[in-house]
Design a protein around this motif. Structure first.
Motif, mmCIF file in Angstrom:
data_model
loop_
_atom_site.group_PDB
_atom_site.id
_atom_site.type_symbol
_atom_site.label_atom_id
_atom_site.label_comp_id
_atom_site.label_asym_id
_atom_site.label_seq_id
_atom_site.Cartn_x
_atom_site.Cartn_y
_atom_site.Cartn_z
ATOM 1 N N GLN B 15 0.805 -1.218 0.000
ATOM 2 C CA GLN B 15 0.000 0.000 0.000
ATOM 3 C C GLN B 15 0.842 1.275 0.000
ATOM 4 O O GLN B 15 0.317 2.379 -0.112
ATOM 5 C CB GLN B 15 -0.963 -0.028 1.189
ATOM 6 N N PHE B 16 2.146 1.106 0.101
ATOM 7 C CA PHE B 16 3.051 2.243 0.012
ATOM 8 C C PHE B 16 3.012 2.801 -1.421
ATOM 9 O O PHE B 16 3.197 3.988 -1.656
ATOM 10 C CB PHE B 16 4.460 1.754 0.379
ATOM 11 N N PHE B 17 2.745 1.908 -2.380
ATOM 12 C CA PHE B 17 2.720 2.318 -3.786
ATOM 13 C C PHE B 17 1.302 2.556 -4.284
ATOM 14 O O PHE B 17 0.345 2.061 -3.692
ATOM 15 C CB PHE B 17 3.369 1.233 -4.654
ATOM 16 N N ASP B 18 1.190 3.262 -5.385
ATOM 17 C CA ASP B 18 -0.082 3.402 -6.081
ATOM 18 C C ASP B 18 -0.507 1.998 -6.547
ATOM 19 O O ASP B 18 0.327 1.245 -7.057
ATOM 20 C CB ASP B 18 0.129 4.318 -7.294
ATOM 21 N N PRO B 19 -1.794 1.655 -6.373
ATOM 22 C CA PRO B 19 -2.207 0.286 -6.729
ATOM 23 C C PRO B 19 -1.903 -0.082 -8.187
ATOM 24 O O PRO B 19 -1.592 -1.235 -8.489
ATOM 25 C CB PRO B 19 -3.715 0.270 -6.467
ATOM 26 N N ARG B 20 -1.955 0.902 -9.072
ATOM 27 C CA ARG B 20 -1.661 0.584 -10.476
ATOM 28 C C ARG B 20 -0.210 0.183 -10.637
ATOM 29 O O ARG B 20 0.114 -0.783 -11.322
ATOM 30 C CB ARG B 20 -1.953 1.806 -11.361
ATOM 31 N N ALA B 21 0.667 0.931 -9.958
ATOM 32 C CA ALA B 21 2.097 0.627 -10.037
ATOM 33 C C ALA B 21 2.343 -0.773 -9.485
ATOM 34 O O ALA B 21 3.105 -1.558 -10.057
ATOM 35 C CB ALA B 21 2.895 1.660 -9.254
ATOM 36 N N TRP B 22 1.657 -1.095 -8.384
ATOM 37 C CA TRP B 22 1.858 -2.414 -7.801
ATOM 38 C C TRP B 22 1.377 -3.525 -8.739
ATOM 39 O O TRP B 22 2.010 -4.570 -8.859
ATOM 40 C CB TRP B 22 1.183 -2.533 -6.433
ATOM 41 N N ILE B 23 0.245 -3.284 -9.397
ATOM 42 C CA ILE B 23 -0.273 -4.312 -10.318
ATOM 43 C C ILE B 23 0.714 -4.521 -11.463
ATOM 44 O O ILE B 23 0.945 -5.654 -11.907
ATOM 45 C CB ILE B 23 -1.661 -3.901 -10.871
ATOM 46 N N ILE B 244 -15.266 9.020 -9.836
ATOM 47 C CA ILE B 244 -15.074 10.035 -8.791
ATOM 48 C C ILE B 244 -13.754 9.848 -8.050
ATOM 49 O O ILE B 244 -13.208 10.798 -7.540
ATOM 50 C CB ILE B 244 -16.242 10.123 -7.783
ATOM 51 N N GLN B 245 -13.253 8.616 -8.019
ATOM 52 C CA GLN B 245 -11.963 8.459 -7.357
ATOM 53 C C GLN B 245 -10.859 8.910 -8.298
ATOM 54 O O GLN B 245 -10.980 8.798 -9.513
ATOM 55 C CB GLN B 245 -11.702 6.984 -7.004
ATOM 56 N N GLU B 246 -9.798 9.393 -7.711
ATOM 57 C CA GLU B 246 -8.647 9.769 -8.527
ATOM 58 C C GLU B 246 -7.419 9.076 -7.962
ATOM 59 O O GLU B 246 -7.299 8.889 -6.767
ATOM 60 C CB GLU B 246 -8.434 11.277 -8.450
ATOM 61 N N LEU B 247 -6.517 8.719 -8.858
ATOM 62 C CA LEU B 247 -5.253 8.148 -8.412
ATOM 63 C C LEU B 247 -4.142 9.011 -8.986
ATOM 64 O O LEU B 247 -4.228 9.460 -10.129
ATOM 65 C CB LEU B 247 -5.113 6.710 -8.932
ATOM 66 N N HIS B 248 -3.123 9.264 -8.186
ATOM 67 C CA HIS B 248 -1.997 10.065 -8.680
ATOM 68 C C HIS B 248 -0.702 9.319 -8.450
ATOM 69 O O HIS B 248 -0.440 8.863 -7.339
ATOM 70 C CB HIS B 248 -1.958 11.400 -7.942
ATOM 71 N N TYR B 249 0.080 9.208 -9.504
ATOM 72 C CA TYR B 249 1.395 8.573 -9.363
ATOM 73 C C TYR B 249 2.334 9.494 -8.608
ATOM 74 O O TYR B 249 2.340 10.704 -8.811
ATOM 75 C CB TYR B 249 2.001 8.302 -10.749
ATOM 76 N N GLN B 250 3.126 8.896 -7.717
ATOM 77 C CA GLN B 250 4.198 9.639 -7.056
ATOM 78 C C GLN B 250 5.510 9.203 -7.695
ATOM 79 O O GLN B 250 5.542 8.249 -8.471
ATOM 80 C CB GLN B 250 4.235 9.281 -5.557
ATOM 81 N N LYS B 251 6.577 9.830 -7.266
ATOM 82 C CA LYS B 251 7.899 9.478 -7.778
ATOM 83 C C LYS B 251 8.189 7.991 -7.571
ATOM 84 O O LYS B 251 8.662 7.291 -8.458
ATOM 85 C CB LYS B 251 8.955 10.313 -7.053
#
Lengths: 537, 286
Positions: B15-23, B244-251
């Motif tokens: 959960q430290f990462f964005d779920p998309r990045a983890w997938i 309605i949900q938004e996801l934002h990638y971090q570094k």
């Protein structure tokens, strides 16, 4: 400002592709804004089909032969797409469980608006507005599956209201609600109508709906409109045996028409002290620290007819599941006779205790009703001749004669529910436990089978969970009231149900039948149904 | 109604990462693992999978059921491959015997002999590591992905709206099916049905499962129809959808994605050079 004829239905006929009989015949109705219209009628009268024709699921999802015209806001609905209809006409289905899609309340309420591609900020505004309007803003970030039945119904309604429809259709919105939740839902609907919405509500619980003074009452039977008018003249046209009317109305009618009723004589043994099932300090939880049942101690005794009352999510089902050993207490004991349920298999307990589940769709599997009913007795090792006899009697009790060779899965929900009851009756258990036997049933049907069950000589005790206080008034000789996982009352109906404060505290709402019964208790000596009171007076 | 997996917000590595990045990482990890049969490489993946599991902060109690199921599965298949050597034949051509064990029983006069070879042993070991890594990474997902985000995750991974919502429903269908199965099981038990007592030939046995399978199947079909109706009634699928949900990638998410892509490319390159094939220490077989 009232807009007359917001929705008009002209010469509507419909027949499902798979049925020979038409489901709707020559329906002509019109509805105005600012009005609540109640559509009543027995199971299979065509109420749900009518709703489907209006909201576009017919012909979109259900195929069949349709003639006639429906117009809303001056537009012919047959020329519109389902998405266009859904912005004008909102639908709340019978069971919120079957309507809620979102994982969180906020997702659920936003769903329609997301599909209509509104901007994110607009959606969130509207979601918050809908939630506030129904006074459920605190549920916003909850998981939908963790909500109680009443909360689910309100969330489903919020999801529809967020799309701001001018017409709202509700298919038995009260069916799964406890009396207080039902009352709250109705009050909200009244306000919505007063603010200008046209509300069409299909509902069995006529008496409850009459409390919000619907402008119009429609009575349907075998696909036709039999009555259309105000609530005042309702009792003249419809048979009080078919639809549950307020008790004073029934009493008047019985007296006026000099109707003579014979009442069933219940065959249960005299109440005595012999304990059949015994709960001793039962505790239960799914997650440690969140008790579902707490300190439950009680005995089900010989001759008891127990009604278990309490709000949605109080722990009623969890409690009775302990009686058949489907759940084993985390602390304390449940005894069947002398034996501890933790040392017995469910199948073993089923020999003495029959349990009818809330939802029939989880158990029906056989190719015919007859085979479905023989399943239980076969498992218990009954011999062939007695099974034939048991099955036949069970079918008669629930009024399904002639349907022996029909696949249970092709029956209507109400009929399936009766099959599920018969399936347990055929097992000839000494103790019968039913979880909401009247849910989804029309009045006449459930009164008939409850009468029939109580006239059977084979039970030592009967217990049923219900939201219908009248069922408790008519049939029970003992009330268990459950709230927050605790037993908050246990005693005779006359003693427990007279305390209206206590009822309200436990989200129960006194009915007119209870009122009348308490009023005449001095003359009648015990609780009875309205027809019977009329004859005693 | 659809229920969800037991997700909880946790301070975990997943959960430290964005779920998309983890997938994306998950997909690359799975693909990379499948490329190898070499025990040495597989051990690396095993260590990664094990540490992710340990740092997932999901309590043993919560996951116990899932692990028991998978554990039985892993042990059963590894044992099967070990005993029969089936599946390994494509990987090695000759076997080096450790010893033959004659089993202390006979079937119709035939006494089975277990040929235990180094190849079989290493094959079974590789199998265990492989299946464990795959299963462990997969089983953690439902506990770690917020169900409210399923739709937007798949949308964010490039699926069209309809498919993304479809995936959302599918993910939730599995635990819902489990719940319905339990309810049916309970209802039939209350009618005296006992699964343990099922006997007879295969056909008879399957027939006796009807009281469970029929209601569960019918219920699944009926509820999917309800879901379709409910979606239609609220204008699903008419055009572009807002989420309605938004996801934002971090570094850190970009780093993880870059690492995942690098990993899979390396693995492909290695396998092109023939590295990572089935391996048995040469000291043992010479």
């Amino acid at each position: 400002m009232k807009i007359p004829n917001l929705l008009t239905i002209e010469n509507l006929n419909f027949r499902y592709l798979i049925r020979e009989e038409p489901a709707l015949k020559d329906i002509n109705l019109c509805f105005s804004s600012g009005e609540v219209s109640l559509i009543a009628g027995a199971s299979g009268c065509g109420k749900t089909t009518l709703i489907r024709c209006i909201n576009g699921l017919i012909p979109h999802s259900y195929r069949g032969e349709k003639t006639g015209q429906i117009t809303a806001f001056g537009k012919d609905l047959s020329t519109l797409k389902l998405a266009e209809i859904s912005q004008m006409i909102g639908t709340v289905l019978q069971d919120p469980e079957r309507q809620i899609l979102g994982t969180k309340v906020v997702n659920e309420v936003a769903f329609g608006l997301e599909n209509l591609s509104f901007s994110r900020s607009e959606i969130l505004n509207r979601v918050d507005e809908s939630l506030a309007r129904l006074k459920i803003s605190d549920l916003r970030n909850r998981d939908t599956f963790s909500l109680s039945g009443g909360e689910k119904q309100k969330v489903a309604l919020a999801g529809v209201l967020a799309m701001r429809p001018g017409i709202l259709l509700l298919d038995e919105p009260l069916a799964s609600l406890d009396p207080a939740s039902a009352e709250e839902t109705l009050a909200i609907l009244r306000i919505l109508a007063d603010e200008g919405m046209a509300i069409l509500m299909v509902e069995h619980r006529v008496e409850d709906v009459l409390k919000i003074h619907p402008e119009r009452v429609i009575f349907m039977s075998s696909g036709e409109v039999r009555y259309q008018g105000t609530a005042g003249e309702l009792d003249e046209t419809i048979n009080y045996r078919d639809v549950k009317l307020p008790a004073p109305m029934i009493i008047d009618r019985v007296k006026k028409q000099k109707d003579v009723h014979t009442f069933p004589v219940f065959k249960l043994p005299e109440q005595n002290k012999q304990s059949l099932v015994s709960f001793r300090n039962v505790e239960y939880f799914y997650e440690e620290g969140v008790p579902i049942l707490h300190g439950i101690s009680l005995d089900i005794r010989h001759g008891d007819v127990i009604a278990v009352l309490g709000p949605n999510g109080a722990g009623k089902t969890t409690l009775v599941k302990h009686a058949i050993g489907l759940l084993k207490p985390k602390a304390g004991q449940v005894l069947i006779g002398e034996r501890d349920t933790s040392k017995m298999s469910v199948a073993e307990i089923a020999q003495t205790l029959g349990y009818v589940f809330q939802s029939p769709s989880h158990m029906l599997f056989a190719p015919t009703v007859e085979e479905e009913l023989s399943f239980g007795p076969q498992n218990l090792g009954h011999n062939k001749t007695s099974i034939t006899k048991e099955v036949k009697e069970a079918i008669d009790i629930v009024n399904l004669s002639g349907m022996e060779q029909i696949p249970p899965l092709s029956l209507s929900f109400g009929q399936q529910k009766r099959v599920s009851i018969a399936a347990v009756l055929a097992m000839r258990s000494k103790i019968l436990v039913m979880d909401e036997p009247s849910a989804g049933q029309d009045y006449r049907n459930y009164i008939d089978f409850m009468d029939a069950i109580l006239q059977l000589p084979n039970f030592d005790a009967i217990l049923f969970i219900t939201h219908d206080i009248d069922l408790a008034v008519i049939y029970a000789n003992r009330i268990l009231m459950v709230n927050n996982g605790q037993l908050v009352a246990d005693g005779k109906p006359q003693d427990i149900l007279k305390d209206y404060d206590h009822l309200h505290k436990n989200r129960l709402v006194p009915t007119s039948l209870l009122d009348v019964n308490l009023k005449y208790l001095g003359k009648t000596g015990r609780f009875m149904r309205a027809e019977q009171i009329a004859q005693v007076l | 109604m659809l229920v969800t997996w037991r997700y909880k917000p946790r301070k975990s590595i997943i959960q430290f990462f964005d779920p998309r990045a983890w997938i994306i990482f998950y997909a690359c990890f799975i693909a990379a693992t499948v490329f190898f049969w070499d025990l040495r490489f597989l051990s690396i993946f095993f260590v990664v999978a094990l540490s992710v599991a340990i740092f997932s902060r999901i309590g043993w109690k919560e996951m116990r059921r899932g692990w028991l199921f998978i554990g039985v599965f892993i042990v059963f298949f590894s044992l099967l491959t070990f005993l029969t050597g089936r599946g390994g034949v494509e990987l090695y051509t000759s076997e080096h015997l450790i010893r033959n064990i004659s089993l202390p029983f006979s079937i119709f006069g035939w006494q089975p002999i277990l040929k235990i070879s180094w190849e079989k042993t290493f094959y079974a070991l590789s199998m265990i590591l492989r299946v464990f890594s795959l299963a462990s990474m997969t089983i953690l997902l439902p506990y770690s992905l917020n169900p409210a985000l399923y739709g937007i995750i798949f949308k964010g991974l490039g699926l069209p709206d309809k498919f993304a919502y479809g995936m959302d429903l599918t993910m939730r269908f599995i635990p819902t099916f489990g719940r319905d199965f339990q309810l049916t099981m309970d209802a039939q038990k209350a009618r005296g049905y006992e699964l343990e007592k099922i006997s007879g030939g295969l056909f008879k046995q399957v027939q006796k499962l009807a009281p469970l399978m029929v209601p569960v199947t019918i219920h699944a079909i009926a509820s999917s129809e309800d879901i379709i109706d409910a979606m239609d009634l609220r204008a699903f699928g008419i055009g572009k959808r807002t989420w309605i949900q938004e996801l934002h990638y971090q570094k850190r998410d970009y780093c993880l994605i870059a690492f995942s892509i690098l990993m899979i490319l390396t693995v492909i390159a290695l396998s092109l050079f023939g590295i990572g094939k089935f391996w048995v220490p040469s000291a043992l077989i010479t």
